[in-house]
Write an enzyme that holds these catalytic residues in place. Structure first.
Site, PDB file in Angstrom:
ATOM      1  N   GLU A  38      78.913  67.928  27.394  1.00 50.64           N
ATOM      2  CA  GLU A  38      79.328  69.248  27.892  1.00 50.64           C
ATOM      3  C   GLU A  38      78.928  69.325  29.369  1.00 50.64           C
ATOM      4  OE1 GLU A  38      81.276  71.898  27.023  1.00 50.64           O
ATOM      5  OE2 GLU A  38      80.732  72.553  29.033  1.00 50.64           O
ATOM      6  N   HIS A  43      84.098  66.913  24.794  1.00 53.19           N
ATOM      7  CA  HIS A  43      84.107  68.255  25.397  1.00 53.19           C
ATOM      8  C   HIS A  43      83.576  69.215  24.339  1.00 53.19           C
ATOM      9  CE1 HIS A  43      86.889  65.948  27.819  1.00 53.19           C
ATOM     10  NE2 HIS A  43      86.810  66.870  28.771  1.00 53.19           N
ATOM     11  N   ASP A  77      80.031  64.152  32.259  1.00 57.81           N
ATOM     12  CA  ASP A  77      81.482  64.103  32.120  1.00 57.81           C
ATOM     13  C   ASP A  77      81.859  63.266  30.881  1.00 57.81           C
ATOM     14  OD1 ASP A  77      84.191  63.376  32.338  1.00 57.81           O
ATOM     15  OD2 ASP A  77      84.133  63.576  34.513  1.00 57.81           O
ATOM     16  N   GLY A  78      82.500  63.908  29.921  1.00 57.35           N
ATOM     17  CA  GLY A  78      82.846  63.222  28.673  1.00 57.35           C
ATOM     18  C   GLY A  78      83.930  62.172  28.847  1.00 57.35           C
ATOM     19  N   ASP A 119      88.639  67.272  23.421  1.00 56.84           N
ATOM     20  CA  ASP A 119      89.121  68.657  23.391  1.00 56.84           C
ATOM     21  C   ASP A 119      88.873  69.336  24.737  1.00 56.84           C
ATOM     22  OD1 ASP A 119      89.880  71.200  22.539  1.00 56.84           O
ATOM     23  OD2 ASP A 119      87.911  71.633  21.675  1.00 56.84           O
ATOM     24  N   SER A 139      82.980  72.683  17.368  1.00 51.13           N
ATOM     25  CA  SER A 139      83.097  71.317  16.836  1.00 51.13           C
ATOM     26  C   SER A 139      81.736  70.626  16.656  1.00 51.13           C
ATOM     27  CB  SER A 139      84.035  70.479  17.718  1.00 51.13           C
ATOM     28  OG  SER A 139      83.665  70.556  19.074  1.00 51.13           O
ATOM     29  N   HIS A 194      89.888  72.481  14.128  1.00 51.49           N
ATOM     30  CA  HIS A 194      88.705  72.352  13.275  1.00 51.49           C
ATOM     31  C   HIS A 194      89.075  72.022  11.828  1.00 51.49           C
ATOM     32  CE1 HIS A 194      86.448  74.820  16.521  1.00 51.49           C
ATOM     33  NE2 HIS A 194      86.471  73.538  16.800  1.00 51.49           N
TER      34      HIS A 194
HETATM   35  N1  SAM Z   1      85.251  71.201  21.391  1.00 47.58           N
HETATM   36  C1  SAM Z   1      84.746  72.563  21.400  1.00 47.58           C
HETATM   37  C2  SAM Z   1      84.954  73.175  20.036  1.00 47.58           C
HETATM   38  O1  SAM Z   1      85.939  72.823  19.379  1.00 47.58           O
HETATM   39  O2  SAM Z   1      84.142  73.980  19.620  1.00 47.58           O
HETATM   40  C3  SAM Z   1      85.391  73.399  22.470  1.00 47.58           C
HETATM   41  C4  SAM Z   1      85.446  72.764  23.804  1.00 47.58           C
HETATM   42  S1  SAM Z   1      86.213  73.697  25.072  1.00 47.58           S
HETATM   43  C5  SAM Z   1      87.895  73.703  24.651  1.00 47.58           C
HETATM   44  C6  SAM Z   1      86.168  72.549  26.403  1.00 47.58           C
HETATM   45  C7  SAM Z   1      84.783  72.366  26.988  1.00 47.58           C
HETATM   46  O3  SAM Z   1      84.787  71.239  27.852  1.00 47.58           O
HETATM   47  C8  SAM Z   1      84.302  73.532  27.840  1.00 47.58           C
HETATM   48  O4  SAM Z   1      83.094  74.000  27.326  1.00 47.58           O
HETATM   49  C9  SAM Z   1      84.127  72.931  29.245  1.00 47.58           C
HETATM   50  O5  SAM Z   1      83.006  73.483  29.933  1.00 47.58           O
HETATM   51  C10 SAM Z   1      83.906  71.484  28.943  1.00 47.58           C
HETATM   52  N2  SAM Z   1      84.281  70.510  29.989  1.00 47.58           N
HETATM   53  C11 SAM Z   1      85.224  70.651  30.952  1.00 47.58           C
HETATM   54  N3  SAM Z   1      85.370  69.467  31.601  1.00 47.58           N
HETATM   55  C12 SAM Z   1      84.503  68.585  31.029  1.00 47.58           C
HETATM   56  C13 SAM Z   1      84.212  67.226  31.230  1.00 47.58           C
HETATM   57  N4  SAM Z   1      84.863  66.520  32.177  1.00 47.58           N
HETATM   58  N5  SAM Z   1      83.297  66.626  30.445  1.00 47.58           N
HETATM   59  C14 SAM Z   1      82.645  67.332  29.484  1.00 47.58           C
HETATM   60  N6  SAM Z   1      82.875  68.642  29.244  1.00 47.58           N
HETATM   61  C15 SAM Z   1      83.794  69.268  30.003  1.00 47.58           C
END
Ligand code: SAM
Length: 314
Positions: free
Chosen positions: A134, A42, A162-163, A183, A116, A19
């Site tokens: 997400e 993500h 899916d990101g 992330d 984020s 961050h």
């Molecule tokens: N970026 C966030 C932050 O800094 O506040 C934290 C994200 S966390 C490390 C990862 C997130 O990705 C989780 O909430 C998870 O549910 C989500 N996730 C997992 N696989 C994903 C995908 N293929 N596409 C989108 N989100 C996904």
């Protein structure tokens, strides 16, 4: 479905590195008037309680943002000079702490940690756009509800999708300026390869975008190889890169790495180090991190192995 929930980890040392870098990038990217599109592949839930059950169970913020906040109250003495003049807080660190503070205006201990999406939203201007992916249904719903409170309209979009797959629909952005934060939780081993595939495709579609990837430094071959592979990707594409790491204490000994096959599931006491890899880093990011990283080591480091690295190339 995935079991990873970022609420257990909010405000830990890895969030601090990620961050702080995100804030430093956004500060520079919003200096130019032209619109910026930020894609958070993500996104997580967006906001986290630091006094809630999840955070209390893990206590990870105590090794991250809480330590920085208490260090701020007792300014560190410059290690270099050894004299008692208080050290000036690095501007990137101060900018990050200021953002956290805006979510904790009531006085007393910090209770809310911005993820984020909310950090980014704070720094964007009315003509910028934010796209949030997400996939987890519960965190996706929470993110939706949190973002709805901002009444940001079309400026911020939440996509329960899916990101890795979804990024391409936003590249290139109409304004031809974008920051992508990738992330993943790396809960699935395949995430490491998906990061690389996604970035290779993204660079083909939009070569001048800023691409920032967070990754854990753990004794797993895929994690160990990721920064090297991203460096190769950037170099082959003729793009500059920056690589920053932060370790707060000793983890599993590095020599163990080569013994681990791709299916190995190492036991680890908790994450002790992580890295950020940025392709096309904004101008000024490296000096900002060069000033802030030693201060993160001084404030968050728990033993002699606490360290940072900062490399770049083009
Ligand atoms: N970026 C966030 C932050 O800094 O506040 C934290 C994200 S966390 C490390 C990862 C997130 O990705 C989780 O909430 C998870 O549910 C989500 N996730 C997992 N696989 C994903 C995908 N293929 N596409 C989108 N989100 C996904």
């Amino acid at each position: 479905m995935f079991s990873y929930r970022h609420a257990f980890h909010a405000g830990n040392h890895a969030d601090v590195l990620k961050h702080l870098t995100l804030v430093a990038m956004l500060k520079r990217l919003t200096e130019k008037e032209a619109a910026l599109t930020v894609v958070d592949t993500h996104a997580g839930a967006g906001l986290y309680r630091l006094d809630g059950d999840y955070a209390n169970t893990s206590g990870e913020a105590a090794e991250g943002v809480f330590r920085l906040i208490s260090a701020q109250k007792q300014p560190a003495v410059s290690a270099k000079s050894g004299n008692s003049a208080p050290e000036t807080v690095a501007s990137a660190l101060q900018d990050y702490l200021d953002i956290v503070q805006t979510f904790n205006t009531g006085g007393g201990a910090a209770r809310v940690y911005p993820g984020s999406p909310f950090i980014t939203e704070q720094l964007l201007r009315p003509h910028d756009k934010l796209k949030l992916f997400e996939l987890h249904p519960t965190d996706g719903r929470t993110l939706d509800a949190n973002i709805a409170q901002l009444e940001a309209g079309k400026r911020v979009a939440v996509l329960n999708a899916d990101g890795f797959e979804g990024l391409k629909q936003f590249l290139p952005p109409p304004s031809r300026r974008a920051l992508v934060l990738c992330d993943p939780s790396y809960e699935l081993k395949s995430d490491y390869a998906r990061v690389q595939t996604m970035l290779a495709e993204a660079l083909k579609r939009f070569a001048t975008g800023v691409y920032a990837v967070w990754y854990p430094i753990i004794p797993r071959m895929e994690a160990h190889d990721l920064p090297r592979k991203l460096r190769t990707l950037a170099t082959k594409a003729g793009k500059p890169w920056l690589h920053a790491t932060l370790a707060i204490k000793s983890g599993q000994a590095a020599p163990e790495l080569h013994k681990l096959g791709t299916d190995a599931k190492p036991q680890r006491p908790g994450l002790t180090a992580s890295g950020m890899f940025v392709i096309n880093p904004p101008f000024g990011l490296k000096p900002a991190l060069a000033e802030a990283l030693p201060q993160l080591v001084a404030r968050l480091g728990q033993d002699k192995t606490a360290a940072h690295t900062l490399d770049s190339g083009s």
